[in-house]
Design an enzyme around this catalytic site. Structure first.
Site, mmCIF file in Angstrom:
data_model
loop_
_atom_site.group_PDB
_atom_site.id
_atom_site.type_symbol
_atom_site.label_atom_id
_atom_site.label_comp_id
_atom_site.label_asym_id
_atom_site.label_seq_id
_atom_site.Cartn_x
_atom_site.Cartn_y
_atom_site.Cartn_z
ATOM 1 C CE1 TYR A 1 16.648 -48.691 -1.589
ATOM 2 C CE2 TYR A 1 17.395 -50.581 -0.947
ATOM 3 C CZ TYR A 1 16.359 -49.941 -1.114
ATOM 4 O OH TYR A 1 15.085 -50.051 -0.469
ATOM 5 C CE LYS B 1 5.416 -41.403 -8.071
ATOM 6 N NZ LYS B 1 4.017 -41.397 -8.330
ATOM 7 C CG ASP C 1 13.470 -53.087 -0.588
ATOM 8 O OD1 ASP C 1 13.329 -54.165 -0.113
ATOM 9 O OD2 ASP C 1 14.120 -52.400 0.198
ATOM 10 C CG ASP D 1 1.698 -43.943 -7.788
ATOM 11 O OD1 ASP D 1 2.637 -44.149 -8.747
ATOM 12 O OD2 ASP D 1 1.264 -42.764 -7.688
#
Ligand code: NAD
Length: 419
Positions: free
Chosen positions: A161, A228, A305, A281
Protein backbone atom coordinates in the site's frame (compact mmCIF):
# COMPACT_ATOMS: atom_id res chain seq x y z
CA UNK A 1 -11.17 24.63 -11.85
CA UNK A 2 -11.48 25.75 -8.24
CA UNK A 3 -14.38 28.12 -7.76
CA UNK A 4 -13.43 29.40 -4.29
CA UNK A 5 -10.26 29.97 -2.33
CA UNK A 6 -10.20 27.89 0.84
CA UNK A 7 -9.96 29.83 4.07
CA UNK A 8 -10.42 27.86 7.27
CA UNK A 9 -11.29 29.71 10.44
CA UNK A 10 -11.31 27.84 13.75
CA UNK A 11 -14.42 28.16 15.92
CA UNK A 12 -14.49 31.12 18.33
CA UNK A 13 -15.09 28.85 21.30
CA UNK A 14 -13.34 25.71 22.54
CA UNK A 15 -9.72 24.76 23.12
CA UNK A 16 -7.05 22.71 21.43
CA UNK A 17 -6.00 19.27 22.61
CA UNK A 18 -2.35 19.47 23.61
CA UNK A 19 0.28 16.79 23.15
CA UNK A 20 2.14 16.43 26.44
CA UNK A 21 4.90 14.07 27.60
CA UNK A 22 2.57 11.72 29.43
CA UNK A 23 -0.11 11.70 26.72
CA UNK A 24 -2.85 14.01 25.49
CA UNK A 25 -4.14 16.95 27.53
CA UNK A 26 -7.82 17.12 26.66
CA UNK A 27 -9.77 20.23 27.70
CA UNK A 28 -13.47 20.01 28.62
CA UNK A 29 -14.36 21.74 25.34
CA UNK A 30 -11.96 20.29 22.74
CA UNK A 31 -12.14 21.56 19.18
CA UNK A 32 -12.28 18.49 16.93
CA UNK A 33 -12.05 18.66 13.14
CA UNK A 34 -14.89 16.88 11.36
CA UNK A 35 -14.79 15.61 7.78
CA UNK A 36 -18.33 14.84 6.67
CA UNK A 37 -17.16 12.79 3.69
CA UNK A 38 -18.93 11.85 0.46
CA UNK A 39 -22.04 9.89 -0.49
CA UNK A 40 -23.72 8.71 2.71
CA UNK A 41 -20.99 10.43 4.76
CA UNK A 42 -22.90 13.59 5.77
CA UNK A 43 -25.92 11.52 6.92
CA UNK A 44 -24.02 9.05 9.08
CA UNK A 45 -21.79 11.81 10.45
CA UNK A 46 -24.82 13.93 11.41
CA UNK A 47 -26.31 10.93 13.22
CA UNK A 48 -23.02 10.18 15.01
CA UNK A 49 -22.48 13.78 16.09
CA UNK A 50 -25.96 13.92 17.66
CA UNK A 51 -25.36 10.68 19.53
CA UNK A 52 -21.82 11.60 20.65
CA UNK A 53 -22.94 15.06 21.86
CA UNK A 54 -25.78 13.53 23.85
CA UNK A 55 -23.48 10.96 25.51
CA UNK A 56 -20.90 13.62 26.44
CA UNK A 57 -23.51 16.01 27.82
CA UNK A 58 -25.38 13.44 29.88
CA UNK A 59 -22.29 11.78 31.39
CA UNK A 60 -20.59 15.05 32.34
CA UNK A 61 -23.71 16.88 33.56
CA UNK A 62 -23.16 19.42 30.83
CA UNK A 63 -19.59 20.21 31.94
CA UNK A 64 -18.07 18.87 28.75
CA UNK A 65 -18.87 19.46 25.11
CA UNK A 66 -17.12 18.92 21.79
CA UNK A 67 -16.72 21.94 19.52
CA UNK A 68 -16.90 20.45 16.02
CA UNK A 69 -14.81 22.16 13.36
CA UNK A 70 -16.03 21.17 9.88
CA UNK A 71 -13.20 20.86 7.36
CA UNK A 72 -13.55 19.99 3.67
CA UNK A 73 -12.15 16.87 1.98
CA UNK A 74 -13.26 14.50 -0.76
CA UNK A 75 -15.60 15.20 -3.66
CA UNK A 76 -17.12 18.35 -2.19
CA UNK A 77 -13.66 19.81 -1.59
CA UNK A 78 -12.70 18.89 -5.14
CA UNK A 79 -15.78 20.62 -6.49
CA UNK A 80 -15.44 23.79 -4.42
CA UNK A 81 -11.70 24.18 -4.03
CA UNK A 82 -10.20 22.01 -6.81
CA UNK A 83 -8.45 19.74 -4.33
CA UNK A 84 -9.64 16.44 -2.80
CA UNK A 85 -7.48 16.97 0.27
CA UNK A 86 -6.71 20.68 0.71
CA UNK A 87 -3.47 21.44 2.55
CA UNK A 88 -5.47 23.57 5.02
CA UNK A 89 -7.59 20.54 6.00
CA UNK A 90 -4.51 18.44 6.64
CA UNK A 91 -2.88 21.27 8.63
CA UNK A 92 -6.04 21.66 10.73
CA UNK A 93 -6.17 17.97 11.67
CA UNK A 94 -2.47 18.12 12.51
CA UNK A 95 -3.03 21.17 14.71
CA UNK A 96 -6.12 19.88 16.56
CA UNK A 97 -4.75 16.30 16.96
CA UNK A 98 -7.95 14.18 17.06
CA UNK A 99 -10.63 14.12 14.35
CA UNK A 100 -13.74 12.27 13.19
CA UNK A 101 -14.47 11.54 9.57
CA UNK A 102 -17.12 10.06 7.33
CA UNK A 103 -16.31 7.79 4.40
CA UNK A 104 -14.85 9.33 1.27
CA UNK A 105 -15.06 8.25 -2.35
CA UNK A 106 -11.85 7.12 -4.00
CA UNK A 107 -12.03 7.13 -7.79
CA UNK A 108 -10.82 3.76 -9.14
CA UNK A 109 -7.82 3.63 -11.51
CA UNK A 110 -5.12 6.12 -12.36
CA UNK A 111 -4.86 9.72 -11.25
CA UNK A 112 -5.90 9.58 -7.60
CA UNK A 113 -4.30 7.98 -4.61
CA UNK A 114 -6.78 6.99 -1.96
CA UNK A 115 -7.49 9.95 0.31
CA UNK A 116 -7.52 7.63 3.27
CA UNK A 117 -4.10 6.25 2.41
CA UNK A 118 -2.84 9.82 1.90
CA UNK A 119 -4.22 10.95 5.26
CA UNK A 120 -2.68 7.99 7.06
CA UNK A 121 0.71 8.63 5.48
CA UNK A 122 0.69 12.42 5.86
CA UNK A 123 -0.20 12.28 9.57
CA UNK A 124 1.82 9.11 10.15
CA UNK A 125 -1.25 7.31 11.50
CA UNK A 126 0.50 3.98 11.45
CA UNK A 127 -1.98 1.85 13.37
CA UNK A 128 -5.33 1.17 11.78
CA UNK A 129 -7.28 -0.16 14.74
CA UNK A 130 -10.48 -2.11 14.15
CA UNK A 131 -12.40 -3.59 17.07
CA UNK A 132 -14.76 -6.35 15.96
CA UNK A 133 -17.39 -7.40 18.49
CA UNK A 134 -21.00 -8.44 18.26
CA UNK A 135 -23.90 -6.32 19.44
CA UNK A 136 -26.64 -8.68 20.68
CA UNK A 137 -29.54 -8.83 18.28
CA UNK A 138 -27.48 -8.01 15.19
CA UNK A 139 -28.12 -10.59 12.47
CA UNK A 140 -25.02 -12.60 11.62
CA UNK A 141 -24.19 -15.40 9.15
CA UNK A 142 -22.49 -17.48 11.87
CA UNK A 143 -24.10 -19.52 14.66
CA UNK A 144 -22.17 -17.91 17.52
CA UNK A 145 -21.18 -14.33 16.67
CA UNK A 146 -20.78 -13.57 20.40
CA UNK A 147 -17.60 -15.67 20.43
CA UNK A 148 -15.76 -13.10 18.32
CA UNK A 149 -14.37 -10.15 20.28
CA UNK A 150 -11.11 -9.03 18.75
CA UNK A 151 -9.20 -5.82 18.02
CA UNK A 152 -7.19 -5.79 14.80
CA UNK A 153 -4.07 -3.60 14.67
CA UNK A 154 -3.27 -3.22 10.99
CA UNK A 155 -0.08 -1.43 9.94
CA UNK A 156 -1.14 1.59 7.90
CA UNK A 157 1.88 3.10 6.16
CA UNK A 158 3.87 0.29 4.55
CA UNK A 159 3.50 -2.92 2.55
CA UNK A 160 2.16 -2.99 -1.02
CA UNK A 161 0.00 0.00 0.00
CA UNK A 162 3.04 2.28 0.13
CA UNK A 163 2.22 3.41 -3.41
CA UNK A 164 5.57 2.33 -4.89
CA UNK A 165 4.37 0.80 -8.13
CA UNK A 166 4.83 1.23 -11.86
CA UNK A 167 2.61 0.45 -14.80
CA UNK A 168 3.47 -2.25 -17.35
CA UNK A 169 5.63 -0.79 -20.11
CA UNK A 170 6.51 2.41 -18.21
CA UNK A 171 10.20 3.43 -18.27
CA UNK A 172 10.32 2.84 -14.49
CA UNK A 173 8.92 -0.71 -14.75
CA UNK A 174 11.25 -1.53 -17.62
CA UNK A 175 14.24 -0.19 -15.70
CA UNK A 176 13.32 -2.18 -12.59
CA UNK A 177 12.96 -5.36 -14.66
CA UNK A 178 16.36 -4.69 -16.21
CA UNK A 179 18.02 -4.16 -12.82
CA UNK A 180 16.41 -7.29 -11.39
CA UNK A 181 17.62 -9.34 -14.30
CA UNK A 182 21.12 -7.91 -14.70
CA UNK A 183 22.08 -7.35 -11.09
CA UNK A 184 20.06 -9.95 -9.22
CA UNK A 185 19.52 -12.66 -11.85
CA UNK A 186 15.79 -12.53 -11.13
CA UNK A 187 13.64 -13.08 -14.18
CA UNK A 188 10.47 -11.05 -14.49
CA UNK A 189 8.24 -11.10 -17.60
CA UNK A 190 8.82 -7.91 -19.61
CA UNK A 191 5.08 -7.17 -19.75
CA UNK A 192 4.81 -6.96 -15.94
CA UNK A 193 3.61 -4.12 -13.77
CA UNK A 194 5.87 -3.78 -10.71
CA UNK A 195 4.91 -3.10 -7.09
CA UNK A 196 7.25 -2.90 -4.09
CA UNK A 197 6.45 -4.30 -0.64
CA UNK A 198 8.50 -2.48 2.00
CA UNK A 199 8.15 -3.78 5.58
CA UNK A 200 10.54 -2.11 8.02
CA UNK A 201 11.74 -3.04 11.48
CA UNK A 202 10.72 0.44 12.70
CA UNK A 203 7.24 0.23 11.18
CA UNK A 204 6.59 -3.31 12.39
CA UNK A 205 7.89 -2.76 15.91
CA UNK A 206 5.92 0.41 16.59
CA UNK A 207 2.72 -1.29 15.41
CA UNK A 208 3.24 -4.38 17.56
CA UNK A 209 4.27 -2.14 20.48
CA UNK A 210 0.93 -0.32 20.23
CA UNK A 211 -0.97 -3.60 20.06
CA UNK A 212 0.77 -4.94 23.19
CA UNK A 213 0.26 -1.65 25.07
CA UNK A 214 -3.44 -1.82 24.17
CA UNK A 215 -3.65 -5.45 25.31
CA UNK A 216 -2.07 -4.59 28.67
CA UNK A 217 -4.24 -1.50 29.24
CA UNK A 218 -7.45 -3.31 28.36
CA UNK A 219 -6.74 -6.59 30.18
CA UNK A 220 -6.71 -8.61 26.99
CA UNK A 221 -5.28 -12.14 27.06
CA UNK A 222 -3.23 -12.47 23.88
CA UNK A 223 -1.63 -10.69 20.93
CA UNK A 224 -1.45 -12.76 17.74
CA UNK A 225 1.02 -11.77 15.04
CA UNK A 226 -0.63 -12.51 11.69
CA UNK A 227 1.78 -12.91 8.77
CA UNK A 228 2.56 -14.77 5.58
CA UNK A 229 6.16 -15.39 6.57
CA UNK A 230 6.28 -18.93 5.22
CA UNK A 231 6.31 -17.42 1.71
CA UNK A 232 7.53 -13.80 2.08
CA UNK A 233 10.39 -14.40 4.48
CA UNK A 234 12.08 -11.03 4.56
CA UNK A 235 8.92 -8.93 4.83
CA UNK A 236 6.12 -10.94 6.46
CA UNK A 237 8.52 -13.34 8.17
CA UNK A 238 10.56 -10.44 9.46
CA UNK A 239 7.37 -8.78 10.78
CA UNK A 240 6.77 -11.89 12.88
CA UNK A 241 10.36 -11.98 14.17
CA UNK A 242 10.35 -8.25 15.04
CA UNK A 243 7.00 -8.67 16.79
CA UNK A 244 8.39 -11.35 19.10
CA UNK A 245 11.47 -9.18 19.66
CA UNK A 246 9.45 -6.17 20.83
CA UNK A 247 7.45 -8.38 23.15
CA UNK A 248 10.59 -9.87 24.71
CA UNK A 249 12.75 -6.77 24.86
CA UNK A 250 10.18 -4.16 25.90
CA UNK A 251 7.43 -6.13 27.66
CA UNK A 252 9.36 -9.16 28.92
CA UNK A 253 7.77 -8.99 32.37
CA UNK A 254 4.22 -8.84 30.98
CA UNK A 255 4.35 -11.22 28.02
CA UNK A 256 4.96 -14.91 27.44
CA UNK A 257 5.17 -16.68 24.08
CA UNK A 258 2.84 -19.62 23.54
CA UNK A 259 5.86 -21.89 23.22
CA UNK A 260 7.06 -20.79 26.65
CA UNK A 261 3.54 -21.24 27.99
CA UNK A 262 3.35 -24.75 26.50
CA UNK A 263 6.71 -25.66 28.09
CA UNK A 264 5.37 -24.65 31.49
CA UNK A 265 2.32 -26.86 31.03
CA UNK A 266 0.06 -24.08 29.73
CA UNK A 267 0.42 -22.00 32.89
CA UNK A 268 -0.07 -18.29 32.26
CA UNK A 269 -0.44 -15.81 35.10
CA UNK A 270 -3.46 -13.47 35.20
CA UNK A 271 -1.57 -10.38 34.12
CA UNK A 272 0.50 -12.02 31.37
CA UNK A 273 -0.25 -11.50 27.69
CA UNK A 274 0.37 -14.53 25.47
CA UNK A 275 2.21 -13.67 22.26
CA UNK A 276 1.51 -16.09 19.43
CA UNK A 277 1.56 -16.12 15.66
CA UNK A 278 -0.65 -17.48 12.91
CA UNK A 279 -0.17 -17.58 9.14
CA UNK A 280 -2.62 -15.23 7.44
CA UNK A 281 -4.58 -17.77 5.40
CA UNK A 282 -5.07 -19.98 8.44
CA UNK A 283 -6.22 -16.92 10.42
CA UNK A 284 -9.34 -16.62 8.27
CA UNK A 285 -10.50 -20.10 9.22
CA UNK A 286 -9.39 -19.69 12.83
CA UNK A 287 -11.69 -16.67 13.18
CA UNK A 288 -14.59 -18.75 11.91
CA UNK A 289 -13.81 -21.98 13.75
CA UNK A 290 -12.17 -20.87 17.02
CA UNK A 291 -12.89 -17.15 17.41
CA UNK A 292 -12.74 -17.32 21.23
CA UNK A 293 -9.01 -18.15 21.08
CA UNK A 294 -8.14 -14.75 19.62
CA UNK A 295 -8.07 -11.35 21.20
CA UNK A 296 -5.73 -8.65 19.83
CA UNK A 297 -4.28 -9.24 16.35
CA UNK A 298 -1.29 -7.34 14.93
CA UNK A 299 -0.65 -7.60 11.24
CA UNK A 300 0.70 -6.03 8.06
CA UNK A 301 -1.32 -3.69 5.87
CA UNK A 302 -2.76 -6.01 3.19
CA UNK A 303 -3.50 -8.92 5.55
CA UNK A 304 -5.24 -6.51 7.90
CA UNK A 305 -7.37 -5.03 5.16
CA UNK A 306 -8.76 -8.41 4.09
CA UNK A 307 -9.03 -9.78 7.59
CA UNK A 308 -10.96 -6.86 9.06
CA UNK A 309 -13.68 -6.90 6.40
CA UNK A 310 -14.06 -10.67 6.72
CA UNK A 311 -14.25 -10.41 10.51
CA UNK A 312 -16.77 -7.56 10.25
CA UNK A 313 -19.04 -9.82 8.17
CA UNK A 314 -19.22 -12.24 11.12
CA UNK A 315 -20.71 -9.63 13.45
CA UNK A 316 -23.18 -7.95 11.10
CA UNK A 317 -21.24 -6.39 8.24
CA UNK A 318 -19.60 -3.16 7.30
CA UNK A 319 -22.52 -1.03 8.48
CA UNK A 320 -21.60 -1.76 12.10
CA UNK A 321 -17.76 -1.87 11.99
CA UNK A 322 -15.76 1.16 13.18
CA UNK A 323 -12.07 1.97 12.83
CA UNK A 324 -9.42 4.36 14.06
CA UNK A 325 -6.20 5.49 12.42
CA UNK A 326 -3.80 6.19 15.24
CA UNK A 327 -0.26 7.53 15.36
CA UNK A 328 1.93 8.48 18.32
CA UNK A 329 -0.53 11.24 19.26
CA UNK A 330 -2.73 12.03 16.27
CA UNK A 331 -5.85 10.00 15.60
CA UNK A 332 -8.62 9.96 13.05
CA UNK A 333 -11.74 7.85 13.61
CA UNK A 334 -14.01 6.56 10.84
CA UNK A 335 -16.38 3.76 9.84
CA UNK A 336 -14.91 0.79 7.97
CA UNK A 337 -17.44 1.12 5.15
CA UNK A 338 -17.19 3.40 2.13
CA UNK A 339 -19.39 6.19 0.80
CA UNK A 340 -22.05 3.87 -0.74
CA UNK A 341 -23.00 6.53 -3.33
CA UNK A 342 -26.19 4.77 -4.45
CA UNK A 343 -27.74 5.40 -1.03
CA UNK A 344 -26.62 9.04 -0.70
CA UNK A 345 -29.29 11.46 0.46
CA UNK A 346 -31.87 8.75 1.16
CA UNK A 347 -31.69 8.85 4.98
CA UNK A 348 -31.59 5.07 4.82
CA UNK A 349 -28.20 3.58 5.72
CA UNK A 350 -26.93 2.38 9.06
CA UNK A 351 -25.02 4.99 11.10
CA UNK A 352 -23.83 2.43 13.68
CA UNK A 353 -20.27 2.15 12.33
CA UNK A 354 -19.85 5.94 12.45
CA UNK A 355 -21.39 6.07 15.95
CA UNK A 356 -19.05 3.30 17.15
CA UNK A 357 -16.14 5.21 15.61
CA UNK A 358 -17.32 7.95 17.97
CA UNK A 359 -17.12 5.45 20.87
CA UNK A 360 -13.49 4.74 19.94
CA UNK A 361 -12.80 8.47 19.74
CA UNK A 362 -14.30 9.12 23.19
CA UNK A 363 -12.18 6.29 24.62
CA UNK A 364 -9.11 7.84 23.02
CA UNK A 365 -9.95 11.19 24.63
CA UNK A 366 -10.16 9.39 27.98
CA UNK A 367 -13.90 10.12 28.24
CA UNK A 368 -14.71 6.52 29.06
CA UNK A 369 -18.09 7.24 30.74
CA UNK A 370 -19.37 8.87 27.58
CA UNK A 371 -17.93 6.04 25.46
CA UNK A 372 -19.69 3.39 27.57
CA UNK A 373 -22.98 5.33 27.59
CA UNK A 374 -22.89 5.58 23.81
CA UNK A 375 -22.00 1.91 23.27
CA UNK A 376 -24.67 0.79 25.75
CA UNK A 377 -27.27 2.94 24.03
CA UNK A 378 -26.51 1.34 20.65
CA UNK A 379 -26.83 -2.09 22.29
CA UNK A 380 -30.18 -1.14 23.86
CA UNK A 381 -31.59 0.16 20.58
CA UNK A 382 -30.40 -2.78 18.45
CA UNK A 383 -31.54 -5.38 20.96
CA UNK A 384 -35.00 -3.76 20.98
CA UNK A 385 -34.98 -4.50 17.22
CA UNK A 386 -35.03 -0.86 16.17
CA UNK A 387 -32.65 -0.98 13.21
CA UNK A 388 -31.99 0.35 9.71
CA UNK A 389 -32.92 -1.55 6.52
CA UNK A 390 -29.65 -3.49 6.23
CA UNK A 391 -30.28 -5.31 9.51
CA UNK A 392 -34.09 -5.23 9.42
CA UNK A 393 -34.20 -7.39 6.29
CA UNK A 394 -32.43 -10.23 8.12
CA UNK A 395 -34.50 -10.02 11.33
CA UNK A 396 -37.97 -11.10 12.29
CA UNK A 397 -40.11 -8.55 14.10
CA UNK A 398 -37.75 -5.65 13.44
CA UNK A 399 -38.91 -2.04 13.42
CA UNK A 400 -37.13 -0.46 10.45
CA UNK A 401 -36.05 3.14 10.97
CA UNK A 402 -34.16 5.71 8.90
CA UNK A 403 -30.59 6.91 9.59
CA UNK A 404 -31.92 9.93 11.48
CA UNK A 405 -34.56 7.77 13.21
CA UNK A 406 -31.85 5.44 14.50
CA UNK A 407 -29.87 8.42 15.80
CA UNK A 408 -32.94 9.73 17.62
CA UNK A 409 -33.48 6.30 19.20
CA UNK A 410 -29.85 6.21 20.40
CA UNK A 411 -30.10 9.72 21.87
CA UNK A 412 -33.34 8.72 23.62
CA UNK A 413 -31.66 5.57 25.03
CA UNK A 414 -28.74 7.66 26.35
CA UNK A 415 -31.11 10.06 28.09
CA UNK A 416 -33.30 7.19 29.32
CA UNK A 417 -30.36 5.44 30.96
CA UNK A 418 -29.34 8.62 32.84
CA UNK A 419 -32.72 9.85 34.04
P1 NAD B 1 -19.17 0.80 0.37
O1 NAD B 1 -18.77 0.35 1.73
O2 NAD B 1 -19.31 2.25 0.16
O3 NAD B 1 -20.58 0.15 0.00
C1 NAD B 1 -20.78 -1.18 -0.39
C2 NAD B 1 -22.19 -1.61 0.00
O4 NAD B 1 -22.21 -1.86 1.40
C3 NAD B 1 -23.25 -0.55 -0.22
O5 NAD B 1 -23.77 -0.58 -1.51
C4 NAD B 1 -24.27 -0.94 0.82
O6 NAD B 1 -25.07 -2.00 0.33
C5 NAD B 1 -23.42 -1.44 1.96
N1 NAD B 1 -23.16 -0.43 2.97
C6 NAD B 1 -22.02 0.31 3.15
N2 NAD B 1 -22.15 1.13 4.19
C7 NAD B 1 -23.38 0.90 4.70
C8 NAD B 1 -24.09 1.45 5.81
N3 NAD B 1 -23.58 2.38 6.62
N4 NAD B 1 -25.35 0.98 6.04
C9 NAD B 1 -25.88 0.04 5.27
N5 NAD B 1 -25.26 -0.51 4.22
C10 NAD B 1 -24.02 -0.08 3.94
O7 NAD B 1 -18.12 0.16 -0.65
P2 NAD B 1 -17.86 0.46 -2.19
O8 NAD B 1 -19.15 0.58 -2.90
O9 NAD B 1 -16.88 -0.56 -2.59
O10 NAD B 1 -17.11 1.87 -2.19
C11 NAD B 1 -17.73 3.12 -2.46
C12 NAD B 1 -16.69 4.21 -2.33
O11 NAD B 1 -16.23 4.32 -0.98
C13 NAD B 1 -15.42 3.96 -3.16
O12 NAD B 1 -15.03 5.18 -3.74
C14 NAD B 1 -14.40 3.49 -2.15
O13 NAD B 1 -13.09 3.79 -2.55
C15 NAD B 1 -14.79 4.30 -0.94
N6 NAD B 1 -14.36 3.73 0.34
C16 NAD B 1 -13.98 4.61 1.30
C17 NAD B 1 -13.62 4.17 2.55
C18 NAD B 1 -13.26 5.19 3.59
O14 NAD B 1 -13.50 6.37 3.41
N7 NAD B 1 -12.68 4.78 4.70
C19 NAD B 1 -13.62 2.79 2.84
C20 NAD B 1 -14.03 1.89 1.83
C21 NAD B 1 -14.39 2.37 0.58
Amino acid sequence: MPSEALVLRPPDVGHKILIAQGGLKVPDDPILPLIEGDGIGPEVVRAAVQAIDAAVKVTSDGRRSIVWYRVPAGETAMFRYGDMLPAATLATIREFVVALKGPMTTPVGGGFRSLNVTLRKALDLYANVRPVYWIPGTPSPVAHPERLDIVIFREGTEDVYAGIEWEKGSPEAQRMIEILEKEFQARVRPDSGIGVKPISETGSKRLVRKAIQYAIRNHRKSVTLVHKGNIMKYTEGAFRAWGYEVAKEEFGDRTITWEEAARSGGKVSQDQIVIKDVIADNMFQQLLLRPEEYDVLATTNLNGDYLSDAAAAQIGGLGVAPGGNIGDAHALFEPTHGSAPKYAGMDKVNPTAEILAGVMMLEYLGWTDAASALRDAVRTVVSSKVVTYDLARHMTGAKEVSTSGFARAVVEAIRGAHR
